[in-house]
Motif scaffolding. Structure first.
Motif, short mmCIF file in Angstrom:
data_model
loop_
_atom_site.label_atom_id
_atom_site.label_comp_id
_atom_site.label_asym_id
_atom_site.label_seq_id
_atom_site.Cartn_x
_atom_site.Cartn_y
_atom_site.Cartn_z
N ARG A 107 0.83 -1.21 0.00
CA ARG A 107 0.00 0.00 0.00
C ARG A 107 0.86 1.26 0.00
O ARG A 107 0.52 2.26 -0.62
N ARG B 221 0.11 6.69 -10.23
CA ARG B 221 -1.11 5.92 -10.51
C ARG B 221 -1.34 5.75 -12.01
O ARG B 221 -2.10 4.88 -12.43
N LYS B 222 -0.71 6.62 -12.82
CA LYS B 222 -0.86 6.47 -14.27
C LYS B 222 -0.06 5.29 -14.80
O LYS B 222 -0.37 4.77 -15.86
N ARG C 151 -0.34 10.97 -8.03
CA ARG C 151 -1.17 10.98 -9.24
C ARG C 151 -0.39 10.45 -10.45
O ARG C 151 -0.92 9.70 -11.27
N ILE D 77 -13.36 1.15 -15.04
CA ILE D 77 -11.95 1.42 -14.74
C ILE D 77 -11.25 2.07 -15.94
O ILE D 77 -10.46 3.00 -15.79
N MET E 205 1.02 2.51 -12.80
CA MET E 205 1.00 1.28 -12.02
C MET E 205 -0.39 0.64 -12.03
O MET E 205 -1.39 1.26 -12.38
N ALA F 173 -6.66 -4.44 -12.72
CA ALA F 173 -5.34 -3.86 -12.47
C ALA F 173 -4.57 -3.65 -13.76
O ALA F 173 -3.62 -2.87 -13.81
N LEU G 278 -12.10 5.66 -15.98
CA LEU G 278 -11.40 6.38 -14.92
C LEU G 278 -9.90 6.51 -15.23
O LEU G 278 -9.20 7.31 -14.63
N HIS G 279 -9.42 5.68 -16.17
CA HIS G 279 -8.06 5.86 -16.69
C HIS G 279 -8.06 6.90 -17.81
O HIS G 279 -7.02 7.15 -18.41
N HIS G 280 -9.24 7.43 -18.12
CA HIS G 280 -9.42 8.44 -19.16
C HIS G 280 -9.01 7.92 -20.53
O HIS G 280 -8.40 8.63 -21.32
N SER H 47 1.13 4.07 -3.31
CA SER H 47 0.66 5.43 -3.01
C SER H 47 -0.65 5.46 -2.23
O SER H 47 -1.28 6.50 -2.12
N LEU H 48 -1.06 4.33 -1.63
CA LEU H 48 -2.34 4.32 -0.91
C LEU H 48 -2.20 4.74 0.54
O LEU H 48 -3.16 5.18 1.15
N LEU I 166 -2.77 -2.14 -9.48
CA LEU I 166 -2.80 -2.78 -8.17
C LEU I 166 -3.95 -3.76 -8.08
O LEU I 166 -5.08 -3.43 -8.43
#
Ligand SMILES: Nc1ncnc2c1ncn2[C@@H]1O[C@H](COP(=O)(O)OP(=O)(O)OP(=O)(O)O)[C@@H](O)[C@H]1O
Ligand SMILES: [Mg+2]
Lengths: 267, 313
Positions: free
Chosen positions: B45, B73-74, B70, B98, B76, B146, B101-103, B49-50, B78
């Motif tokens: 975690r 997260r682009k 941020r 998902i 990786m 993931a 949300l990854h755009h 970055s959590l 999980l």
């Protein structure tokens, strides 16, 4: 990243999240059913039990009661929010979202917007039921719209309290109870069911200063349903002001608290 | 590439991670092996970055995790310890969400979802609610989630716990495949076998610290590989059994404290057959005889001289 860019993704991500929650609500119709049927039941019970005995201002208890039950419906929707947020934390769904390059606040904002839609449906059904049992607005169209807007603004603000409780409590089994706990005293120690002057002496000052009373009075006034203001208290004289300040305060406190908590969310 | 330098995370009195140093080169699989409560999830975690470390530094794909979560997260992906699947959505809707949300955009998100459903053998179940998925299907859907963003670095927290052997094998193949195509993978596990199969390098963690690190070969050499475990009906036969087994294997067997069990270090399957015959011929009555592969418990016993602690979790 520019502000415009961030805003665009924020809106787009919130939209994606609202879609997720709305699909969730359609797949669990029992949530919609109970959040809608529960206030109807309250109206039946209270109108049935107290209807005859309460000296309602204006002489019609249904007219007095309905605006209160609208507020109660908005407040009790917090139970859905609290448990849904806690469940997402528990299931690791929040971890999944936080591992994505999305706008993190979109997860919470999406929840708040979706629950607002749920409350809107409940209020619509409840209004229809109110008309059946003898409630009706006596004000003009703009005031009636304003009444609903105040209700929805309150519903939106109180959702953030539910979000925060859900993030803090983390156990879905207790999160709905815990969130209800935060609003039940406010709902019952108020002018929601009976006029303040008919309450026991020690409750009266609490009820007079309770923001829920101010909110209920505001909604009654806007609908043109009779109310009995407690003129000697400040909130009794300026319920609109107190109601709007309360809504603003709820948002100002629980939006940042929830967002901060979300960034540190932990199973 | 993944770098951790002196990462520390405490929860009150508990030092969940107590000075973690890691270096995982690009395109390799690294295994964090440890019992319950060792600090595996907390480590993952922090790296993903959590949760923020109390101190220390973490760098993923050249990006500082604490300063630029941020950006990390682009690049990786999980899959947490518990499948983070939305029960109300279908498998396809989960992946599609998902992707958005990854755009990736609506069309690309849809295509990517389709690709992953096929890869993880979920096409038939794609339009069913995830609520009705089996544990293995949820796990696969979660792993697919993931991978939506084509991560360069992948974190997998106990990816095969609770999977049946077939699903486990499938998942191993996927991880191997990803590593072969350049993805850096950090996986945690409680199974030595899994770390052995996938990882080029293994770190054994206990109490938030790395207590041993090296290639699977080196660790297994330290542990001494497998063993033949013989359980006797009568204590009286112990001496005979030790003698028979010792002369067969060429090493001295270890009697267990309860004196009805004997262990012989070996990796040789044929020894089992020979042992059955020889013990029978010597009149030793055997209740159970089996070739055991080394487990996490054996690693712990070898490394620390005590059994793996079952933590509070
Ligand atoms: N949020 C938390 N609050 C308090 N203590 C925590 C928290 N998260 C982890 N811990 C503690 O930190 C230690 C390490 O936990 P962690 O979950 O990282 O272990 P793990 O190796 O993943 O174990 P498992 O195999 O059970 O998943 C444990 O003692 C645990 O109780
Ligand atoms: Mg764990």
């Amino acid at each position: 990243m520019s502000v415009a860019h961030a805003l665009r993704w924020g809106v787009s991500d919130t939209h994606t999240m609202v879609r997720r929650y709305v699909i969730g609500l359609t797949k669990t119709p029992e949530v919609l059913f109970f959040t809608t049927v529960q206030p109807v039941l309250f109206v039946l019970l209270f109108a049935g039990v107290f209807g005859g005995s309460i000296d309602a201002p204006g002489g019609n208890y249904a007219e007095y009661l309905m605006p209160g039950v609208f507020v109660q419906t908005a407040a009790f929707a917090i139970a859905v929010t609290g448990s849904a947020v806690a469940l997402d934390v528990r299931r690791g769904v929040v971890d999944r979202f936080r591992s994505l390059p999305m706008a993190p606040t979109a997860v919470l904002a999406g929840r708040a917007v979706a629950d607002l839609l749920l409350t809107t449906v409940s209020l619509a059904v409840l209004s229809g039921f109110g008309l059946l049992v003898g409630w009706q607005p006596h004000a003009g169209f703009p005031q009636v719209i304003a009444a609903y807007l105040v209700l929805l603004a309150f519903a939106f603000a109180v959702t953030w309290l539910g979000v925060y409780v859900g993030l803090v409590v983390r156990a879905p089994e207790v999160a709905s109870q815990a969130s209800l706990f935060t609003v039940i005293p406010l709902v019952f120690l108020s002018n929601l069911y009976v006029p303040i002057d008919t309450l026991p002496g020690w409750v009266r000052p609490l009820a007079a200063w309770n923001p829920v009373s101010a909110l209920v009075s505001t909604v009654r006034d806007l609908f043109g349903n009779s109310d009995r203001h407690i003129a000697e208290s400040f909130p009794g004289r300026y319920p609109e002001l107190v109601a709007l300040i309360s809504i603003g305060l709820l948002l100002a406190v629980f939006v940042p608290l929830s967002v901060a908590k979300f960034h540190r969310a932990d199973r | 590439m993944i770098i951790a330098e002196k990462l520390v995370k405490t929860y009150g009195e508990v030092r969940a991670v107590d000075g973690l140093d890691l270096l995982v080169p690009q395109g390799t699989v690294f295994g964090l092996l440890g019992p319950n409560g060792a600090g595996k999830t907390t480590s993952v975690r922090m790296l993903a970055s959590l949760c923020a470390p109390d101190s220390g530094r973490a760098v993923v794909a050249g990006i500082d995790v604490v300063r630029k979560p941020r950006e990390v997260r682009k690049v990786m992906g999980l899959a947490g310890q518990y499948s983070a699947v939305d029960d109300n959505l279908t498998g396809r809707q989960n992946l599609d969400m998902i992707g958005r949300l990854h755009h990736l955009g609506a069309a690309a998100a849809r295509t990517r979802a389709e690709e992953l459903l096929r890869r993880f053998d979920l096409v038939d179940a794609a339009d069913r609610q995830a609520r009705g998925y089996s544990g293995g299907m949820r796990r696969r859907l979660d792993l697919a989630g993931a991978l939506v963003g084509r991560p360069r670095v992948l974190f997998l927290d106990e990816p095969t716990t609770g999977l049946d052997p077939r699903s486990r094998q499938q998942l191993w193949d996927v991880v191997q495949d990803l590593a072969d195509t350049g993805t850096t993978v950090l996986l945690t596990t409680q199974y030595l076998e899994e770390a052995d199969r996938l990882a080029a390098e293994i770190a054994v963690v206990d109490g938030g610290r790395i207590i041993a690190q090296g290639s699977p070969e080196r660790l297994k050499a330290d542990v001494g590989g497998g063993r033949l475990e013989v359980t006797l009906r009568e204590q009286a036969h112990l001496a005979v059994a030790i003698e028979v087994l010792g002369s067969l294997a060429g090493v001295r067997p270890r009697p267990h404290p309860e004196l009805t069990r004997v262990d012989v270090p070996t990796d040789d399957g044929e020894l089992l057959v020979a042992a059955v015959r020889a013990l029978d011929a010597a009149g030793v009555r055997v209740v159970d005889i089996a070739l055991r592969r080394p487990t996490l418990d054996d690693v712990f016993l070898a490394l620390t001289g005590r059994a793996a602690e079952r933590g509070a979790a």
